[in-house]
Design a protein around this motif. Structure first.
Motif, PDB file in Angstrom:
ATOM      1  N   TRP A 192       0.857  -1.200   0.000  1.00 48.61           N
ATOM      2  CA  TRP A 192       0.000   0.000   0.000  1.00 48.61           C
ATOM      3  C   TRP A 192       0.883   1.235   0.000  1.00 48.61           C
ATOM      4  O   TRP A 192       1.837   1.332   0.780  1.00 48.61           O
ATOM      5  N   TRP A 193       0.510   2.155  -0.874  1.00 48.37           N
ATOM      6  CA  TRP A 193       1.254   3.412  -1.034  1.00 48.37           C
ATOM      7  C   TRP A 193       0.610   4.474  -0.148  1.00 48.37           C
ATOM      8  O   TRP A 193      -0.607   4.693  -0.186  1.00 48.37           O
ATOM      9  N   LEU A 194       1.437   5.125   0.658  1.00 48.47           N
ATOM     10  CA  LEU A 194       0.925   6.115   1.599  1.00 48.47           C
ATOM     11  C   LEU A 194       1.972   7.198   1.798  1.00 48.47           C
ATOM     12  O   LEU A 194       3.174   6.907   1.885  1.00 48.47           O
ATOM     13  N   ARG A 195       1.518   8.433   1.861  1.00 43.57           N
ATOM     14  CA  ARG A 195       2.405   9.556   2.141  1.00 43.57           C
ATOM     15  C   ARG A 195       1.834  10.353   3.314  1.00 43.57           C
ATOM     16  O   ARG A 195       0.806  11.028   3.180  1.00 43.57           O
ATOM     17  N   VAL A 196       2.484  10.238   4.449  1.00 42.61           N
ATOM     18  CA  VAL A 196       2.099  10.973   5.655  1.00 42.61           C
ATOM     19  C   VAL A 196       3.337  11.700   6.161  1.00 42.61           C
ATOM     20  O   VAL A 196       4.328  11.061   6.527  1.00 42.61           O
ATOM     21  N   GLU A 197       3.290  13.011   6.162  1.00 40.09           N
ATOM     22  CA  GLU A 197       4.439  13.801   6.587  1.00 40.09           C
ATOM     23  C   GLU A 197       3.985  14.949   7.474  1.00 40.09           C
ATOM     24  O   GLU A 197       2.832  15.402   7.403  1.00 40.09           O
TER      25      GLU A 197
END
Length: 464
Positions: A449-454
């Motif tokens: 799963w692709w996820l971007r949390v910053e």
């Protein structure tokens, strides 16, 4: 004269006897009258006495019956250990009446024996050195008069028994057995000759770097194949990243990248692509043999992914689930029409009925038009650009200048990006993209799963 006097004396005696008899009769009549007259008033007192006596006997019978019935229930349904405990307690009570010194010794011995028997009746664990040590400690505590061995509630004592914790030796033995079974299953049904996994990860120093890298390294440590972690760090290598890699217990290569990571999402995607291409060139220079997997630090990987990549011959593709998120609950409001037209958020290979690659599933970003984040840390959805690198796996030999069996439809790595053009995905390494091998049941399984949390780019965070 004498004749006249004799009858008079007899007469007097007769009169006196008659008087006495009349007095006695009168007394008897009075007594009879008093008994007959007193029977009436004494009758209520007698009834009250017998009623109270009956009530007292009922209370005594009720109390004794409850005590006896509880004792009978206890004797009938108690375990053998408790029965021995009561017998030992009774014998201790008999000895206690004899001598004070004998009382202390006998009570201590009874407590020790009862503890041992109760533990065996409740749960009989295997005889191991750990258990024997625990029992010896308990016996010593009981023999020394440890006040924590009993809890008194009212008139009844509650005995504290050791909690049946699993034996750590047996637990480790069970884990070794399970590990051995899994190894046998992989040996019989898995890959006969597994290849090394080369995990490429672009990263940079930021607030969530330690969070993302820690989760990724735990995933990589569970991979059941030889693995080398290739970490490319933007802006040069840092001590924090180097120390984390050193503590990971994995074989790693820490590569510096001269450019710093920008704060704009579009520029960041382009920089990450150049960092991955830089890692591929390092693999070619060192002639590292294995399967190249692009493991971004914020993605979520399934262990089945690393089983599937062992099947690739030159280049393969897997399905990637896209997790588009928002920073706040009310940041994005999709209409009902957009929700109905939004496809499944998965990108990956599309196959026909015969299992051959015919196209690609891509993420539909039209409902998010004008609503996506442009700066890192912005409270808005972050979407992928085209096909993500994480959905592709490579045979490292296709990167070498010379390799046995290298197909003609693979470009030379020196010719890729030589004029500064942007590299969107690994398909730019091929002359014929139709040669890609679909993995994961022809793309039907989502293996990562692709996820971007910053966090915000200007957020303050402590070291480490």
């Amino acid at each position: 004269m004498m004749k006249s006097l004799l009858p008079q004396s007899q007469l007097r005696r007769s009169a006196a006897a008659a008087a006495r008899s009349s007095a006695g009769g009168a007394a008897g009549a009075d007594g009879a009258m008093s008994d007959g007259g007193g029977a009436g008033p004494r009758a209520p007192a007698s009834s009250t006495f017998w009623f109270l006596l009956h009530a007292l006997c009922c209370l005594i019978s009720l109390f004794l019956g409850f005590r006896f019935s509880r004792l009978l229930f206890f004797l009938l349904f108690s375990t053998t250990a408790l029965y021995r405990s009561s017998t030992s307690s009774s014998s201790a009570a008999v000895l206690r009446a004899t001598t004070t010194t004998t009382t202390t010794t006998t009570t201590t011995t009874t407590t020790t024996n009862t503890f041992t028997l109760s533990f065996a009746a409740a749960n009989t664990p295997p005889s191991t050195p750990a258990n024997r040590t625990a029992l010896d400690v308990a016996d010593k505590g009981a023999a020394s008069g440890n006040p924590q061995s009993h809890v008194v509630v009212g008139r009844h004592g509650i005995r504290i028994r050791p909690w049946p914790h699993p034996d750590p030796v047996e637990v480790m033995r069970a884990h070794r057995i399970m590990e051995r079974v899994q190894e046998e299953q992989r040996r019989w049904y898995g890959v006969k000759e597994p290849r090394q996994v080369l995990a490429v990860t672009p990263t940079y120093s930021r607030a969530f770097q330690a969070l993302h890298l820690t989760g990724l390294l735990h995933s990589l440590r569970n991979v059941p194949y030889p693995l080398t972690w290739i970490v490319v760090e933007a802006g040069g290598t840092t001590n924090a990243t180097a120390s984390m890699l050193a503590r990971s217990g994995l074989t790693f290569v820490h590569i510096p990248f001269p450019d710093r990571m920008p704060h704009d999402w579009a520029d960041r995607h382009a920089t990450e692509n150049r960092m991955r291409l830089h890692a591929l060139r390092v693999i070619r220079e060192r002639k590292m043999d294995g399967v190249v997997v692009f493991t971004d630090d914020s993605n979520v990987h399934s262990m089945e992914l690393f089983d599937e990549v062992q099947k690739v011959q030159w280049m393969g593709a897997v399905s990637v689930g896209i997790l588009a998120h928002t920073g706040t609950a009310d940041q994005l409001r999709l209409s009902e029409e957009d929700k109905q037209n939004m496809p499944l958020p998965v990108q990956g290979p599309a196959c026909n009925s015969s299992g051959h690659l015919i196209g690609w599933h891509t993420f539909n970003s039209l409902p998010f038009s004008g609503k996506t984040a442009t700066v890192v840390g912005e409270a808005a959805p972050v979407l992928p650009r085209g096909l993500e690198w994480a959905g592709f796996v490579l045979n490292s030999r296709m990167l070498w200048k010379e390799a046995d069996g290298k197909p003609d439809w693979v470009k030379d790595l020196d010719a890729v990006g030589e004029n500064g053009e942007e590299i969107e995905n690994p398909l730019t390494l091929l002359n014929d993209p139709s040669s890609v091998e679909p993995l994961g049941n022809c793309g039907k399984k989502v293996l990562l799963w692709w996820l971007r949390v910053e966090a915000r780019a200007d957020s303050k965070f402590p070291e480490g």
